[in-house]
Scaffold this active site. Sequence first.
Site, mmCIF file in Angstrom:
data_model
loop_
_atom_site.group_PDB
_atom_site.id
_atom_site.type_symbol
_atom_site.label_atom_id
_atom_site.label_comp_id
_atom_site.label_asym_id
_atom_site.label_seq_id
_atom_site.Cartn_x
_atom_site.Cartn_y
_atom_site.Cartn_z
ATOM 1 N N GLU A 110 -101.699 -30.136 12.559
ATOM 2 C CA GLU A 110 -102.465 -28.897 12.342
ATOM 3 C C GLU A 110 -101.921 -28.130 11.147
ATOM 4 O OE1 GLU A 110 -101.904 -27.779 16.490
ATOM 5 O OE2 GLU A 110 -104.083 -27.686 16.722
ATOM 6 N N GLU A 130 -102.025 -34.077 22.081
ATOM 7 C CA GLU A 130 -101.897 -33.058 23.122
ATOM 8 C C GLU A 130 -102.430 -33.490 24.478
ATOM 9 O OE1 GLU A 130 -102.763 -32.525 20.016
ATOM 10 O OE2 GLU A 130 -101.842 -30.697 19.248
HETATM 11 N N1 T1G Z 1 -90.923 -30.373 21.501
HETATM 12 C C1 T1G Z 1 -89.670 -30.337 22.003
HETATM 13 N N2 T1G Z 1 -88.850 -31.400 22.029
HETATM 14 C C2 T1G Z 1 -89.303 -32.538 21.499
HETATM 15 C C3 T1G Z 1 -90.597 -32.651 20.955
HETATM 16 C C4 T1G Z 1 -91.419 -31.501 20.962
HETATM 17 N N3 T1G Z 1 -92.661 -31.512 20.444
HETATM 18 N N4 T1G Z 1 -90.761 -33.920 20.522
HETATM 19 C C5 T1G Z 1 -89.620 -34.572 20.779
HETATM 20 N N5 T1G Z 1 -88.743 -33.745 21.371
HETATM 21 C C6 T1G Z 1 -87.362 -34.063 21.780
HETATM 22 C C7 T1G Z 1 -87.319 -35.111 22.883
HETATM 23 O O1 T1G Z 1 -87.410 -34.491 24.152
HETATM 24 C C8 T1G Z 1 -85.973 -35.742 22.657
HETATM 25 O O2 T1G Z 1 -84.986 -34.882 23.186
HETATM 26 C C9 T1G Z 1 -85.822 -35.698 21.116
HETATM 27 O O3 T1G Z 1 -86.733 -34.681 20.665
HETATM 28 C C10 T1G Z 1 -86.150 -36.993 20.418
HETATM 29 O O4 T1G Z 1 -87.427 -37.446 20.899
HETATM 30 C C11 T1G Z 1 -99.922 -26.206 18.845
HETATM 31 C C12 T1G Z 1 -100.039 -27.595 21.542
HETATM 32 C C13 T1G Z 1 -91.957 -37.346 17.799
HETATM 33 C C14 T1G Z 1 -92.788 -39.668 18.327
HETATM 34 O O5 T1G Z 1 -96.692 -34.435 21.766
HETATM 35 O O6 T1G Z 1 -94.107 -38.110 20.731
HETATM 36 O O7 T1G Z 1 -98.185 -29.461 19.091
HETATM 37 O O8 T1G Z 1 -84.118 -36.346 24.980
HETATM 38 O O9 T1G Z 1 -86.546 -39.468 22.100
HETATM 39 O O10 T1G Z 1 -88.611 -41.944 20.195
HETATM 40 O O11 T1G Z 1 -101.603 -27.847 19.117
HETATM 41 O O12 T1G Z 1 -90.711 -37.439 20.493
HETATM 42 O O13 T1G Z 1 -82.964 -36.200 22.768
HETATM 43 O O14 T1G Z 1 -82.961 -34.239 24.326
HETATM 44 O O15 T1G Z 1 -89.025 -39.009 21.860
HETATM 45 O O16 T1G Z 1 -88.055 -41.033 17.881
HETATM 46 C C15 T1G Z 1 -97.538 -32.298 20.310
HETATM 47 C C16 T1G Z 1 -94.039 -35.369 21.239
HETATM 48 C C17 T1G Z 1 -96.920 -31.118 20.997
HETATM 49 C C18 T1G Z 1 -95.050 -35.123 20.174
HETATM 50 C C19 T1G Z 1 -90.301 -39.133 18.331
HETATM 51 N N6 T1G Z 1 -96.526 -33.203 19.929
HETATM 52 N N7 T1G Z 1 -92.966 -36.177 20.740
HETATM 53 O O17 T1G Z 1 -90.006 -40.203 19.194
HETATM 54 O O18 T1G Z 1 -87.594 -39.671 19.843
HETATM 55 S S1 T1G Z 1 -98.109 -29.967 21.543
HETATM 56 C C20 T1G Z 1 -96.153 -34.241 20.702
HETATM 57 C C21 T1G Z 1 -93.051 -37.501 20.560
HETATM 58 C C22 T1G Z 1 -98.641 -29.182 20.164
HETATM 59 C C23 T1G Z 1 -100.234 -27.660 19.070
HETATM 60 C C24 T1G Z 1 -99.663 -28.191 20.264
HETATM 61 C C25 T1G Z 1 -91.828 -38.241 20.154
HETATM 62 C C26 T1G Z 1 -91.739 -38.592 18.660
HETATM 63 P P1 T1G Z 1 -83.678 -35.450 23.862
HETATM 64 P P2 T1G Z 1 -87.667 -38.961 21.284
HETATM 65 P P3 T1G Z 1 -88.545 -40.811 19.264
#
Ligand code: T1G
Length: 708
Positions: A110, A130
Amino acid sequence: MSELVQLTRDGGIAIVTIDNPPVNALSPGVPEGISEAIEQIAKDETVKAAVVIGGGRTFVAGADIKEFERLRSGARPRGDGMLPLLLQIEDCSKPIVMAIHGTALGGGLELAMAGHYRVATPGTQLGQPEVKLGIVPGAGGTQRLPRLAGVAKAVEMCAEGNPVRADEAFKLGIIDQIIEGDLLAGAVGFAREVADSPTRKTRERNAKLGTPEQNSVIFAAARDAARKKQRGMTAPLAAIDAVEAATKRPFEEGCREERRLFAECLNSDQSKALIHVFFGEREVAKIPDIPKDVATIPVTSAAVVGAGTMGGGIAMVLANAGIPVLLKEADQAALDQGLAKIRKNYATSVERGRFTQGFVDERLKLIEPTLRYDGFERADMVVEAVFEGMALKKEVFSQLDRVCKAGAILASNTSTLNIDEIASSTSRPEFVIGTHFFSPANVMRLLEIVRGKKTGNEVIATTMQLAKKLGKIGVLVGNCRGFVGNRMFHPYVRESVFLVEEGATVEAVDKTLYDFGMAMGPLAVGDLAGLDVGWRIRKEHRHLEKPGVRQPMAGDRLCELGRYGQKTGAGWYKYDEKRRAISDPEVTQLVRKWAAEAGIPQRQISTDEILDRCLFALVNEGARILEEGYALRAVDIDIIYLNGYGFPAYRGGPMWFADTVGSGKVYDRVCEFERQHGELWRPAPLLAQLAKQGRRFADFRAEHSVTA
Ligand code: T1G
């Protein structure tokens, strides 16, 4: 400026670097930092254009999911929230180039779409995931994406949540250029080129928004697909509504509608459950008593003993991860049969477009069939997948002990046997571990990793790490009968059979659980797996049954009639040539007759009772497992059930589901069943305790854990 965002210069080009490891989530401070940087850029006359880039391994991977709990409790987003920031960027009079690498997801995409241009490295993934968290994009994603990518693709991306790669994003118009080589240098060069062009606002680019006629077809098809492919989930339908709003209303109104849908989804039980699952999948990798930096054993070569369905599947999984694997069978015919099955499975994957022929040819080269243990001395890890019998397994392990090098991991794919007893047939029990794959091994994501009494930390850490490399989700469990998954499944299936014996129809039981969200009903699962498997085990263990305790009998009776399930064309259901289930009135008649003979009174059974009997049987056993320490945390049980047993992710898993019902209510119902049905329903002490204290499974940690 916030420490999370830095502003630097390269001549007339400003560089905004977002630096919030590990994934540059939009945590408090990040949007504010970007906003301040844009303000300075707008004011500074020497700046001609700007580049926004992520520090470290990725561009922004989205909103900070940890913040959602605060938002749910009614708190306003810190600062002004994302929407005003994105307008500020879009309204900036100087061209802003978003330089993207890694994963630009959710709020990350976004943010990128609010820029005037986007460039990306070839491997970049861009998406609006999402819905996988039970929510919809909340910062204009559903409004800007159709303006860049067109309505059909935007609906698909927002409703299904899967990312696209840079090359596809380029074709779609989401990004403007792919940068080979150094991203920052490329982006700065790009910014110089566009520095004097007038800026263009994504929100004003309406050319791809389609006509009402075209769109109505797209939305109808998307809703249809969502109802089928994401059965029971509410967020995908909300995401479709939001994109539809983009096509029918002005941008600002569309954003308001998106925001309304976002808030509605955020407060739903489904999003709470799915966010629990997101963090749960990461938490299961953490083993409290094993330090994060424990040395692991490099696994660059492997071997599998047994080329049956499981062994062949496991060999494929290893080969798919690029690990060469020896595949051993006892005789040529079985080996040929195993290899033929592997080839057939790969051919199906090519047909379905999952793999290319080239990829498959490479993988097949990595699988080396053999009838002997020669070469096993090279393997860093051996997975045994022979017939499920203790004597045979012990023989294989003592053989492996003789041929394998020191330091090799010796894993057993047993689903029922005691891993310590298997380990006792070797001189190195610290290198023995259970790796319980689920069938079909090349498809199912779950891997139960069984810790024996003597299994070494580095062996556990290596196996957990390997699971990830194989694309599996590894969950560490203790060595108890059936481990975690099957131990719980047993009472669940038992209740489903009891219900049929008490007067429910096979169809009613299965449909009720299917409608709850299970991938299949329990009786249909029995037909798929083969009813004879449990029948044989029960016959062997009959002498262990407690006299006077009711045992399910209808499934065994069906086996006595040769009805083993799908493989014999009949079980609880009849099956046509295409293995489609057909109701069989004969089963109903037979069961009624057997029930009458056994003196089981017949009655009307409600869907509520079907649900509570089956699901709370799972929960009660799960509570025992947790208390005894065979699972580390309730979430470990949840992850096992979601990935190995078809439990719906949007309900968070059986233990999370119990928490949403409330431990008190579950306990009361279990007590009621105990009064009606006797000792099989004795409440687990942990359930009783949590109910009394009004506590949740999610907060419970066993004092003494077999797995840690
Ligand atoms: N928020 C907080 N923590 C996050 C995070 C996030 N978005 N993404 C990852 N982490 C933490 C995760 O818990 C882990 O922590 C560490 O980072 C490494 O992640 C306004 C409503 C990016 C593909 O859904 O898909 O945006 O366990 O082990 O395998 O519209 O993380 O080490 O303590 O998964 O390399 C949308 C979610 C949010 C992406 C990386 N975004 N993340 O994968 O590492 S909603 C997502 C992922 C939103 C807007 C809205 C994956 C990754 P810890 P990891 P990875």
